[in-house]
Scaffold this motif. Structure first.
Motif, mmCIF file in Angstrom:
data_model
loop_
_atom_site.group_PDB
_atom_site.id
_atom_site.type_symbol
_atom_site.label_atom_id
_atom_site.label_comp_id
_atom_site.label_asym_id
_atom_site.label_seq_id
_atom_site.Cartn_x
_atom_site.Cartn_y
_atom_site.Cartn_z
ATOM 1 N N ILE A 272 6.732 13.858 24.035
ATOM 2 C CA ILE A 272 6.667 14.424 22.683
ATOM 3 C C ILE A 272 8.038 14.952 22.257
ATOM 4 C CG2 ILE A 272 5.654 16.225 21.246
ATOM 5 C CD1 ILE A 272 3.729 13.976 21.957
ATOM 6 N N GLU A 273 8.445 14.544 21.060
ATOM 7 C CA GLU A 273 9.705 14.999 20.484
ATOM 8 C C GLU A 273 9.425 15.673 19.146
ATOM 9 O OE1 GLU A 273 12.146 11.565 20.068
ATOM 10 O OE2 GLU A 273 12.303 11.202 22.233
ATOM 11 N N LYS A 274 10.222 16.681 18.835
ATOM 12 C CA LYS A 274 10.097 17.367 17.551
ATOM 13 C C LYS A 274 11.458 17.903 17.133
ATOM 14 C CE LYS A 274 8.198 19.250 13.947
ATOM 15 N NZ LYS A 274 7.655 18.396 12.849
ATOM 16 N N ARG B 58 7.922 7.858 4.167
ATOM 17 C CA ARG B 58 9.175 8.348 3.575
ATOM 18 C C ARG B 58 9.365 9.837 3.808
ATOM 19 N NH1 ARG B 58 8.028 8.234 -2.948
ATOM 20 N NH2 ARG B 58 6.184 9.615 -2.959
ATOM 21 N N HIS B 59 8.284 10.523 4.185
ATOM 22 C CA HIS B 59 8.377 11.953 4.484
ATOM 23 C C HIS B 59 8.491 12.209 5.990
ATOM 24 C CE1 HIS B 59 7.495 12.780 0.325
ATOM 25 N NE2 HIS B 59 6.372 12.087 0.395
ATOM 26 N N GLY B 60 8.574 11.140 6.775
ATOM 27 C CA GLY B 60 8.664 11.296 8.215
ATOM 28 C C GLY B 60 7.472 10.668 8.919
ATOM 29 N N ARG B 61 7.340 10.943 10.180
ATOM 30 C CA ARG B 61 6.266 10.376 10.998
ATOM 31 C C ARG B 61 4.962 11.128 10.725
ATOM 32 N NH1 ARG B 61 5.150 10.564 16.924
ATOM 33 N NH2 ARG B 61 4.700 8.452 17.662
ATOM 34 N N ALA B 62 3.866 10.380 10.624
ATOM 35 C CA ALA B 62 2.574 10.989 10.307
ATOM 36 C C ALA B 62 1.472 10.204 11.002
ATOM 37 C CB ALA B 62 2.346 10.990 8.802
ATOM 38 N N PHE C 174 5.407 22.966 21.018
ATOM 39 C CA PHE C 174 4.709 21.924 21.769
ATOM 40 C C PHE C 174 3.202 22.102 21.667
ATOM 41 C CE2 PHE C 174 3.117 20.368 26.004
ATOM 42 C CZ PHE C 174 3.226 19.018 25.698
ATOM 43 N N LEU C 175 2.742 23.332 21.780
ATOM 44 C CA LEU C 175 1.308 23.600 21.679
ATOM 45 C C LEU C 175 0.782 23.163 20.310
ATOM 46 C CD1 LEU C 175 -0.555 24.999 23.823
ATOM 47 C CD2 LEU C 175 -0.565 26.967 22.307
ATOM 48 N N ARG C 176 1.526 23.448 19.253
ATOM 49 C CA ARG C 176 1.104 23.065 17.910
ATOM 50 C C ARG C 176 1.144 21.549 17.721
ATOM 51 N NH1 ARG C 176 0.828 27.130 14.109
ATOM 52 N NH2 ARG C 176 1.449 25.716 12.439
ATOM 53 N N CYS C 177 2.039 20.874 18.410
ATOM 54 C CA CYS C 177 2.063 19.410 18.356
ATOM 55 C C CYS C 177 0.820 18.818 19.026
ATOM 56 C CB CYS C 177 3.319 18.873 19.028
ATOM 57 S SG CYS C 177 4.835 19.017 18.034
ATOM 58 N N LEU C 178 0.313 19.485 20.058
ATOM 59 C CA LEU C 178 -0.881 18.987 20.741
ATOM 60 C C LEU C 178 -2.094 18.983 19.823
ATOM 61 C CD1 LEU C 178 -0.601 20.697 24.266
ATOM 62 C CD2 LEU C 178 0.060 18.378 23.607
ATOM 63 N N ASN C 179 -2.085 19.843 18.805
ATOM 64 C CA ASN C 179 -3.182 19.937 17.846
ATOM 65 C C ASN C 179 -2.815 19.359 16.485
ATOM 66 O OD1 ASN C 179 -5.789 20.646 17.258
ATOM 67 N ND2 ASN C 179 -5.292 22.721 16.631
ATOM 68 N N LEU C 180 -1.609 18.789 16.406
ATOM 69 C CA LEU C 180 -1.075 18.201 15.176
ATOM 70 C C LEU C 180 -0.965 19.202 14.037
ATOM 71 C CD1 LEU C 180 -2.664 14.635 15.169
ATOM 72 C CD2 LEU C 180 -0.388 15.342 15.915
ATOM 73 N N LEU C 181 -0.855 20.485 14.377
ATOM 74 C CA LEU C 181 -0.450 21.458 13.372
ATOM 75 C C LEU C 181 1.026 21.287 13.056
ATOM 76 C CD1 LEU C 181 -2.413 24.591 14.576
ATOM 77 C CD2 LEU C 181 -2.977 23.059 12.697
ATOM 78 N N GLU C 182 1.760 20.740 14.014
ATOM 79 C CA GLU C 182 3.104 20.212 13.793
ATOM 80 C C GLU C 182 3.055 18.717 14.096
ATOM 81 O OE1 GLU C 182 5.675 21.638 12.596
ATOM 82 O OE2 GLU C 182 5.389 23.801 12.898
ATOM 83 N N GLN C 183 3.693 17.915 13.274
ATOM 84 C CA GLN C 183 3.697 16.473 13.494
ATOM 85 C C GLN C 183 4.835 16.101 14.447
ATOM 86 O OE1 GLN C 183 1.153 14.776 12.274
ATOM 87 N NE2 GLN C 183 0.472 16.645 11.261
ATOM 88 N N PRO C 184 4.545 15.503 15.597
ATOM 89 C CA PRO C 184 5.621 15.088 16.503
ATOM 90 C C PRO C 184 6.484 14.012 15.848
ATOM 91 C CG PRO C 184 3.464 15.015 17.590
ATOM 92 C CD PRO C 184 3.212 15.200 16.126
#
Length: 276
Positions: A34-36, A98-102, A70-80
């Motif tokens: 996972i990258e952010k 166009r707004h990034g990865r989704a 990282f924890l928020r990425c696991l729940n997609l509250l942040e988009q990796p």
């Protein structure tokens, strides 16, 4: 409704009501590389994690190391921005926009969130609702549970976390520790397979920490799968099956509690533990 889904980490009715019994895989959640990034700043640099049924994985590290992100990425509250996520062996696909990865399929996200619940550092209870109303909101309106069953279950959960007599209180009438135990009951109301805890005691007065930790310890005793971010090192050592030490967005060391706390190999980890 969006706020309900984001806060509780839950799905829509048709997906969330699928039977947990049909899931055979012991691997409940898997994150791979996972990258952010926040702007031009890389925050996560390829972190991987596998949570099997009954695992309690604790993320430790200095502030800014990437634990909560990282924890928020696991729940997609942040988009990796990179990497893969799997729940019960099903991949959550991503696409470039166009707004990034989704996520490429909202239904996959909803399905995943029906199985992964999150307890936040600052409780996130709705101030205009009583504690009981906070707990029944998502089961009724997201999962489609009948009001009678939702309220019955909520009362049993409040009793379990020691708040049976506080059901009609509003968050402002509760201590921080009571609010956090209420937040745990709210997450449990969704019957999640994996629970994420983002520093659940860091906003509490010291005398209130023990009550919350006892509730989390009781979840371990019943075999719950949990991923925690915490600065409570003794608690992490006592309850965890695995410890991951993060440093500058990477996993610097991973192992059992006895390995991490008893025989750390990383100089940075040894320095980190010496300050705790």
């Amino acid at each position: 409704m969006i706020k309900i889904i984001e806060t509780l980490g839950v799905a829509n009715k048709s997906l969330a009501s699928e039977s947990r019994d049909s899931v055979e895989s012991e691997t409940l959640l898997k994150a791979t590389k996972i990258e952010k990034n926040f702007g031009n700043t890389p925050v996560l640099k390829g972190i991987s994690l596998t949570a099997n049924r009954g695992d309690i994985i604790t993320l430790i590290g200095s502030s800014g190391s990437g634990k909560s992100t990282f924890l928020r990425c696991l729940n997609l509250l942040e988009q990796p921005d990179g990497g893969e996520l799997e729940v019960h062996g099903q991949k959550i696909g991503f696409k470039n926009t166009r707004h990034g990865r989704a996520p490429e399929n909202d239904r996959h996200v909803q399905w995943m969130r029906s199985r992964v619940a999150m307890v936040f550092q600052n409780f996130n209870l709705w101030a205009h609702m009583t504690l009981l109303e906070n707990i029944v909101e998502a089961p009724i309106h997201v999962l489609g549970v009948s009001k009678s069953k939702a309220y019955e279950h909520a009362h049993s959960l409040l009793e379990r976390v020691g708040l049976a007599e506080r059901s009609e209180h509003y968050p402002s009438q509760l201590s921080g520790g009571q609010q956090q135990r209420g937040a745990i009951a709210r997450a449990l109301a969704m019957n999640p397979d994996v629970m994420l805890f983002d520093e659940p005691t860091s906003a509490l007065d010291p005398e209130l920490v023990g009550d919350v930790l006892r509730v989390i310890r009781s979840l371990k005793e019943e075999g719950r799968t949990m991923i925690l971010v915490t600065h409570e090192m003794q608690f992490a050592e006592d309850v965890s099956t695995k410890i991951m030490y993060l440093n500058q967005g990477k996993v610097e060391e991973v192992g059992t509690p006895s390995q991490i706390f008893g025989h750390p190999s990383s100089a940075r980890l040894r320095q980190f533990l010496s300050t705790r």
